[in-house]
Design a protein around this motif. Structure first.
Motif, PDB file in Angstrom:
ATOM      1  N   UNK A 263      -9.114   0.245  -5.502  1.00  0.00           N
ATOM      2  CA  UNK A 263      -9.371   0.426  -4.075  1.00  0.00           C
ATOM      3  C   UNK A 263      -8.287  -0.276  -3.264  1.00  0.00           C
ATOM      4  N   UNK A 264      -7.966   0.297  -2.126  1.00  0.00           N
ATOM      5  CA  UNK A 264      -6.987  -0.334  -1.248  1.00  0.00           C
ATOM      6  C   UNK A 264      -7.552  -1.637  -0.708  1.00  0.00           C
ATOM      7  N   UNK A 265      -8.774  -1.611  -0.219  1.00  0.00           N
ATOM      8  CA  UNK A 265      -9.405  -2.794   0.350  1.00  0.00           C
ATOM      9  C   UNK A 265     -10.404  -3.389  -0.628  1.00  0.00           C
ATOM     10  N   UNK A 266     -10.619  -4.689  -0.479  1.00  0.00           N
ATOM     11  CA  UNK A 266     -11.622  -5.358  -1.286  1.00  0.00           C
ATOM     12  C   UNK A 266     -11.070  -5.917  -2.575  1.00  0.00           C
ATOM     13  N   UNK A 267     -11.983  -6.427  -3.363  1.00  0.00           N
ATOM     14  CA  UNK A 267     -11.612  -7.048  -4.634  1.00  0.00           C
ATOM     15  C   UNK A 267     -11.461  -6.006  -5.724  1.00  0.00           C
ATOM     16  N   UNK A 268     -11.802  -6.419  -6.873  1.00  0.00           N
ATOM     17  CA  UNK A 268     -11.674  -5.535  -8.027  1.00  0.00           C
ATOM     18  C   UNK A 268     -10.478  -5.915  -8.860  1.00  0.00           C
ATOM     19  N   UNK A 269     -10.632  -5.725 -10.134  1.00  0.00           N
ATOM     20  CA  UNK A 269      -9.550  -6.042 -11.058  1.00  0.00           C
ATOM     21  C   UNK A 269      -8.469  -4.977 -11.008  1.00  0.00           C
ATOM     22  N   UNK A 270      -7.270  -5.416 -11.237  1.00  0.00           N
ATOM     23  CA  UNK A 270      -6.133  -4.500 -11.280  1.00  0.00           C
ATOM     24  C   UNK A 270      -5.863  -4.096 -12.723  1.00  0.00           C
ATOM     25  N   UNK A 271      -5.356  -2.901 -12.888  1.00  0.00           N
ATOM     26  CA  UNK A 271      -4.902  -2.443 -14.196  1.00  0.00           C
ATOM     27  C   UNK A 271      -3.421  -2.789 -14.292  1.00  0.00           C
ATOM     28  N   UNK A 272      -3.063  -3.600 -15.290  1.00  0.00           N
ATOM     29  CA  UNK A 272      -1.682  -4.048 -15.452  1.00  0.00           C
ATOM     30  C   UNK A 272      -0.977  -3.203 -16.505  1.00  0.00           C
ATOM     31  N   UNK A 273       0.228  -2.787 -16.182  1.00  0.00           N
ATOM     32  CA  UNK A 273       1.071  -2.043 -17.124  1.00  0.00           C
ATOM     33  C   UNK A 273       2.399  -2.784 -17.260  1.00  0.00           C
TER      34      UNK A 273
ATOM     35  N   UNK B 192       0.875  -1.170   0.000  1.00  0.00           N
ATOM     36  CA  UNK B 192       0.000   0.000   0.000  1.00  0.00           C
ATOM     37  C   UNK B 192       0.907   1.213   0.000  1.00  0.00           C
ATOM     38  N   UNK B 193       0.604   2.140  -0.875  1.00  0.00           N
ATOM     39  CA  UNK B 193       1.420   3.346  -0.983  1.00  0.00           C
ATOM     40  C   UNK B 193       0.550   4.584  -0.816  1.00  0.00           C
ATOM     41  N   UNK B 194       1.168   5.628  -0.313  1.00  0.00           N
ATOM     42  CA  UNK B 194       0.522   6.931  -0.250  1.00  0.00           C
ATOM     43  C   UNK B 194       0.849   7.660  -1.527  1.00  0.00           C
ATOM     44  N   UNK B 195       0.630   8.933  -1.532  1.00  0.00           N
ATOM     45  CA  UNK B 195       1.038   9.608  -2.743  1.00  0.00           C
ATOM     46  C   UNK B 195       0.440  10.958  -2.956  1.00  0.00           C
ATOM     47  N   UNK B 196      -0.724  11.000  -3.478  1.00  0.00           N
ATOM     48  CA  UNK B 196      -1.262  12.274  -3.908  1.00  0.00           C
ATOM     49  C   UNK B 196      -2.432  12.677  -3.034  1.00  0.00           C
ATOM     50  N   UNK B 197      -2.736  13.942  -3.070  1.00  0.00           N
ATOM     51  CA  UNK B 197      -3.857  14.484  -2.304  1.00  0.00           C
ATOM     52  C   UNK B 197      -5.044  14.600  -3.246  1.00  0.00           C
ATOM     53  N   UNK B 198      -6.138  13.930  -2.898  1.00  0.00           N
ATOM     54  CA  UNK B 198      -7.315  13.934  -3.766  1.00  0.00           C
ATOM     55  C   UNK B 198      -8.264  15.082  -3.450  1.00  0.00           C
ATOM     56  N   UNK B 199      -7.841  16.004  -2.589  1.00  0.00           N
ATOM     57  CA  UNK B 199      -8.703  17.103  -2.188  1.00  0.00           C
ATOM     58  C   UNK B 199      -9.345  16.842  -0.841  1.00  0.00           C
TER      59      UNK B 199
END
Length: 193
Positions: free
Chosen positions: A124-134, A93-100
């Motif tokens: 999302x940090x938690x839960x399922x969901x597909x990842x975007x692969x690069x 898990x990484x931090x990074x940018x401010x979303x407002x």
């Protein structure tokens, strides 16, 4: 009596010279095109390494000690990493940018799939969901990872008893067709610990 024009011998000499100049020009153009292709290929290979170093370096520098939950709600380690034997290399898990609304966290992972080193970005940090692969590097034959703990020891994998603990550094060694053997070392977490 003098006639205007060229003799047959003069015309043949002129055509021979023109043919030699044309052949030299075609050879020069072919050589230039091959050189450009080689330059483009080498620049792409260098950019693969630079992109990998920049993305992985940023992800690791911004790693946070925040465990996450899988799609079934089970808690997972904030940082988990293998030695490179399994396709899934590491997840964090990484931090990074401010979303407002405050700092935004992101779960990212790295894997080796079909000879490609890929970065996975989860919505999302938690839960399922597909990842975007690069795809970062293509033609990877093998990957080895090591993790440095707080005592300065290098570990072949990261599965610390404290699920919120981060390693101090990560070493990545890649063997690929284009780059040969490449070793990169990254500090983990930007804050003083």
């Amino acid at each position: 009596m003098r006639r205007n024009g060229f003799t047959l011998v003069e015309m043949l000499v002129a055509l021979s010279i023109f043919g030699m100049i044309t052949a030299a020009g075609v050879t020069l153009l072919t050589l230039t095109a091959r050189t450009q292709q080689t330059s483009d290929r080498l620049l792409e290979e260098v950019s693969e390494l630079r992109r990998t170093k920049a993305l992985l370096g940023a992800d690791l520098a911004l790693a946070v000690a925040r465990p996450w939950r899988d799609r079934d709600g089970r808690p997972r380690r904030a940082f988990a990493g293998g030695g490179g034997e399994a396709p899934d290399l590491l997840i964090l898990v990484r931090g990074g940018w401010d979303s407002g609304d405050g700092p935004r966290l992101q779960r990212v992972g790295y894997r080796l799939s079909g000879g490609q080193l890929q970065r996975l970005g989860f919505v999302h940090v938690d839960g399922g969901g597909e990842a975007v692969a690069a795809t970062l590097i293509d033609g990877v034959g093998a990957v080895r990872l090591r993790y440095r703990d707080e005592d300065g020891r290098w570990m072949p994998n990261w599965a610390h008893s404290d699920s919120g603990r981060l390693p101090r550094a990560v070493e990545l060694v890649i063997r690929s067709e284009a780059h040969g053997l490449v070793r990169m070392v990254f500090p983990v977490g930007g804050e003083a610990r």
